[in-house]
Design an enzyme around this catalytic site. Structure first.
Site, PDB file in Angstrom:
ATOM      1  N   PHE A  38      -2.803  38.130  25.874  1.00 18.34           N
ATOM      2  CA  PHE A  38      -4.070  37.787  25.240  1.00 18.34           C
ATOM      3  C   PHE A  38      -4.153  36.271  25.003  1.00 18.34           C
ATOM      4  O   PHE A  38      -3.240  35.663  24.474  1.00 18.34           O
ATOM      5  CB  PHE A  38      -4.213  38.530  23.907  1.00 18.34           C
ATOM      6  CG  PHE A  38      -5.485  38.183  23.184  1.00 18.34           C
ATOM      7  CD1 PHE A  38      -6.719  38.475  23.758  1.00 18.34           C
ATOM      8  CD2 PHE A  38      -5.448  37.532  21.961  1.00 18.34           C
ATOM      9  CE1 PHE A  38      -7.898  38.137  23.115  1.00 18.34           C
ATOM     10  CE2 PHE A  38      -6.629  37.196  21.307  1.00 18.34           C
ATOM     11  CZ  PHE A  38      -7.854  37.485  21.887  1.00 18.34           C
ATOM     12  N   GLN A  39      -5.258  35.695  25.427  1.00 19.14           N
ATOM     13  CA  GLN A  39      -5.513  34.258  25.294  1.00 19.14           C
ATOM     14  C   GLN A  39      -4.443  33.401  25.962  1.00 19.14           C
ATOM     15  O   GLN A  39      -4.136  32.301  25.510  1.00 19.14           O
ATOM     16  CB  GLN A  39      -5.699  33.856  23.827  1.00 19.14           C
ATOM     17  CG  GLN A  39      -6.966  34.499  23.260  1.00 19.14           C
ATOM     18  CD  GLN A  39      -7.472  33.838  22.007  1.00 19.14           C
ATOM     19  OE1 GLN A  39      -6.697  33.329  21.210  1.00 19.14           O
ATOM     20  NE2 GLN A  39      -8.784  33.849  21.829  1.00 19.14           N
ATOM     21  N   LYS A  65       3.917  29.653  20.820  1.00 15.63           N
ATOM     22  CA  LYS A  65       3.926  29.981  19.394  1.00 15.63           C
ATOM     23  C   LYS A  65       5.342  30.157  18.854  1.00 15.63           C
ATOM     24  O   LYS A  65       5.639  29.754  17.725  1.00 15.63           O
ATOM     25  CB  LYS A  65       3.108  31.256  19.157  1.00 15.63           C
ATOM     26  CG  LYS A  65       2.794  31.496  17.694  1.00 15.63           C
ATOM     27  CD  LYS A  65       1.775  32.603  17.513  1.00 15.63           C
ATOM     28  CE  LYS A  65       1.453  32.801  16.035  1.00 15.63           C
ATOM     29  NZ  LYS A  65       0.475  33.877  15.827  1.00 15.63           N
TER      30      LYS A  65
END
Ligand SMILES: Cc1ncc(C[n+]2csc(CCOP(=O)(O)OP(=O)(O)O)c2C)c(N)n1
Lengths: 169, 597
Positions: free
Chosen positions: B125-126, B175
């Site tokens: 996702f993204q 992240k």
């Protein structure tokens, strides 16, 4: 004359990191420059450096552009134009497969012997030859044996004499 | 460099998180402000920013605007602009801004969030291949995969962004790297590995150049934004050198302000919409001194008709900018300030041998060309001429500390022609990429950097709406940017080209259903003003300047006005067209030139 096309062999010493080849190729494709051959491999494990050899054709202005654009890439340490800064030794390696009846194979083997080319794989129906030399040597052999498949490594090159393309200290 | 004390030792005691390392590196680099927009992948970094007060974060309303705002900040201060966006759409939205910064040599560090390293390549996702997408539109980019590299990469990103020919650098931050532990490396302990562009010019080349300049009979300085990038000192040296020689100087669109426009040796901007005298002088000169410009097609016109009889000197920090479009006689790779300093010293050593009378005939010729008054426009009808509005804007702000940004189109060219600058860093426009939507967010970045200054955004009705959401940003941070929309209800520059080259067929260039800009301003809580007649212009400008709020001034201008002079695409400098009243015939595209943009 600046407009004249000329073939150049350019070497670059680069950081061995992911993406460095994409940067080099992107520089050529993004500007419509032509790559005839490109080889890359790590050459200094301790410092993590790879060497890229590029054969390209262009006008003097385009070749100058290519060299300064290469030198500007952050992971590029040194750039050398062996065609200008030469003389240099240039070598290429090819694996060449010939198939067919006995007569064809024997003919190919005879040419190979004559040209100092090694036989590296054989079956009753096929031969694989390993040929090293200048690109012209390879072309000559390939033209003579009419292979069914060719795999070429691309040009590797190094300056003659004691000049060294090493990292800046 | 002098030693700076760092709060770094803390890092040795207890390891920081990746996000804390990023913040520490930004502080170490002297960053005071970041333009950004949050999202999942960068939440740890936003959390770290939230817990400190040294770095201010400005929340834009679209990531493209974050980059333009950072460009405005960078170009009006000479510092690096910093952007922070999330992964995927956050990163892809920055592409236009990054390309703009690359073309116009603006130092930007753009931090993008990325999915955690173990998910890269999984179509998470993204997830977007940010380094792949931004490779051709950045000077360099990094994907940090090892926490041990984080601090070094950030310092290197700043080093690369600001050295040599400046440009944008992307640092992609997965992240898990932001959340895991990472060691810190102080800026003082960082040494660049490979990228170290040479700054000192070759002294023999400098001598050769000065020798040529001294012997010239028809010299011209052709100077671009590179001199502004080299710093205000470089502009001072340039002014000293040009004055010492007494030679004429022309500036590119990007170079405006590098030399005082009010100086009699300045003969105006050159290029497609440059002055007659500048373009004719470029064509006829015998020695051209190009400093920090790049011979782009908007400046050269047809290459084989470009300044055919001149010897050319080219000073640039970037070797790949030299001999790219035009072959020059004296290439000099070096920083503009150092090169100009060296040239000035060489000039002074020779000055007793220099005969100013040598260029008297050349100046007579230039004065002849100047008499054409090529920027003149005629007030016909009752409408507001856009050139008049800009002249009034200049006249009524001359006493102020003023910065001007523009969008792209006719208004941009009129602003360049009619709003003169005596100082560098005051003029911000999208030159290389020609990005509509640049002006307003760039103005916000300027206002952040210069809270007390008067910041004007000269825009068009089509351009301004491309980033109009940023009025929310202006309101939130009380940024009193004054937008002047020269409203011709057209994509004026497109309409002009359709008139000249496409048989007056206005395909999709009419701006139907424009918003009421006054009400639009009010909807945001800003001030909306409108002028429809020439005698209302001053009142609107004064009212706009009087308020501390952001303003949209809707200046309804003559729709039919065209930008002159004009060198049509594919023509040479001496084929420049003046306004229809002055000239022999309509502007027509040359066959080969029609394909150019
Ligand atoms: C993002 C983007 N899209 C398209 C263009 C092509 N373009 C150049 S000028 C222009 C018209 C601009 O119109 P406006 O902002 O109203 O300014 P004017 O020319 O009327 O002063 C367009 C569409 C561009 N430069 N940038």
């Amino acid at each position: 004359m600046a407009e004249e096309l000329r073939r150049h062999t350019i070497c670059a010493l680069v950081d061995n990191e992911p993406g460095v080849l994409a940067r080099v190729i992107g520089l050529f494709s993004g500007r419509g420059y032509n790559i005839e051959s490109l080889t890359v491999a790590q050459v200094d494990a301790r410092r993590g450096l790879s060497r890229i050899n590029i054969v390209t054709t262009g006008t003097e202005l385009v070749i100058e552009q290519i060299k300064s654009l290469l030198a500007k890439l952050v992971p590029v340490h040194r750039v050398q134009d062996l065609t200008v800064e030469g003389p240099a030794v240039e070598r290429e390696l090819a694996l060449v497969k010939v198939t067919g009846d006995r007569q064809r194979l024997v003919d190919a083997l005879r040419i190979a012997d004559f040209m100092d080319v090694r036989l590296v794989d054989r079956t009753p129906q096929s031969f694989v030859f390993e040929v090293t030399g200048t690109s012209d040597d390879l072309d000559a052999f390939i033209n003579l044996v009419e292979p069914v498949e060719v795999s070429r490594a691309g040009v590797v090159a190094i300056g003659r004499g004691d000049t060294v393309l090493g990292p800046r200290s | 460099m002098s030693a700076v004390t760092h709060p770094a030792p803390l890092a040795d005691v207890q390891p920081l998180t990746g996000s804390q390392v990023v913040v520490a590196a930004l502080k170490d680099q002297g960053v005071e402000v970041i333009f950004g927009y949050p999202g999942g992948a960068v939440l740890p970094l936003y959390d770290a920013l939230f817990q400190q007060t040294d770095i201010r974060h400005i929340l834009v309303r679209h990531e493209q605007a974050a980059v333009h705002a950072a460009e405005g900040y960078a170009r009006s201060t000479g510092r690096v602009g910093v952007v922070l966006v999330t992964s995927g759409p956050g990163a892809t939205n920055t592409v236009t801004g990054l390309t703009d910064a690359l073309m116009d040599s603006v130092p930007i560090v753009c931090l993008t969030g990325q999915v955690p390293t173990h998910m890269i390549g999984n179509d998470a996702f993204q997830e977007a291949d940010t380094v792949g997408i931004t490779r051709p539109c950045t000077k360099h980019n990094y994907l940090v995969k090892d926490p041990a590299d984080l601090a070094r990469v950030l310092h290197e990103a700043f080093h690369v962004a600001r050295s040599g020919r400046p440009g944008p650098v992307v640092v992609d931050l997965p992240k898990n790297i932001l959340m895991g532990k990472a060691p810190y490396l102080a800026k003082a302990a960082f040494a660049p590995r490979s990228y170290n562009p040479a700054r000192e010019p070759d002294p023999r080349r400098v001598e050769e150049a000065v020798e040529l300049i001294a012997r010239a009979e028809r010299p011209i300085f052709y100077v671009g934004g590179g001199v502004i990038n080299a710093g205000t000192e470089a502009c001072v040296r340039l002014t000293e050198l040009v004055r010492a020689t007494g030679h004429p100087i022309t500036l590119t669109l990007m170079g405006l302000g590098a030399y005082p426009a009010s100086d009699p040796q300045f003969i105006g901007m050159l290029g497609m919409h440059g002055t007659y005298e500048a373009n004719m002088a470029m064509y006829d000169c015998d020695v051209m001194v190009c400093i920090g410009a790049r011979f782009d097609d908007r400046v050269t016109g047809r290459l084989d008709g470009f300044s055919p009889r001149s010897r050319k000197i080219h000073v640039d920090i970037d070797p790949s900018s030299i001999n790219k479009n035009i072959k020059v006689d004296v290439p000099i790779v070096g920083d503009a300030e150092r090169t100009l300093t060296a040239m000035l010293a060489a000039w002074q050593r020779q000055s007793n041998r220099i005969d100013r009378a040598r260029t008297a005939g050349w100046w007579r010729q230039i004065d002849e060309w100047r008499k054409k008054d090529s920027l003149r426009f005629r007030q016909n009808g009752n409408g507001i001429k856009p050139q008049y509005a800009i002249q009034r804007l200049h006249a009524l702000t001359r006493e102020r500390d003023v910065y001007v940004t523009t969008d792209v189109g006719q208004h941009q060219m009129w602003a360049a022609q009619h709003f003169p600058f005596d100082k560098p860093l005051r003029w911000l426009t999208s030159g290389g990429l020609g990005t509509m939507g640049y002006g307003f967010p760039a103005a916000l970045g300027v206002q952040i950097a210069h809270p007390e200054a008067t910041v004007l955004c000269i825009s068009g009705d089509a351009s301004w709406v491309m980033n109009m959401q940023e009025m929310s940003t202006a309101m939130q941070y009380r940024l009193p940017v004054k937008t002047f929309i020269l409203n011709n209800s057209y994509m004026g520059m497109v309409r002009q080209w359709q008139d000249f080259f496409h048989g007056n067929r206005h395909a999709e260039s009419y701006m139907d259903s424009l918003p009421d800009f006054v009400k639009l301003a009010e909807a945001f809580g800003a001030v909306g003003l409108r002028a429809t007649k020439p005698d209302e212009v001053d009142g609107v400008i004064e009212a706009a300047l009087a308020t501390r709020k952001p303003v949209i001034a809707d200046i309804v201008v003559d729709r039919a006005e065209n930008v002159y002079p004009m060198i049509p695409g594919g023509a040479a400098h001496n084929e420049i067209k003046l306004s229809p009243e002055e000239d022999d015939g309509p502007v027509k595209g040359e066959e080969g030139g029609m394909v150019l943009v």
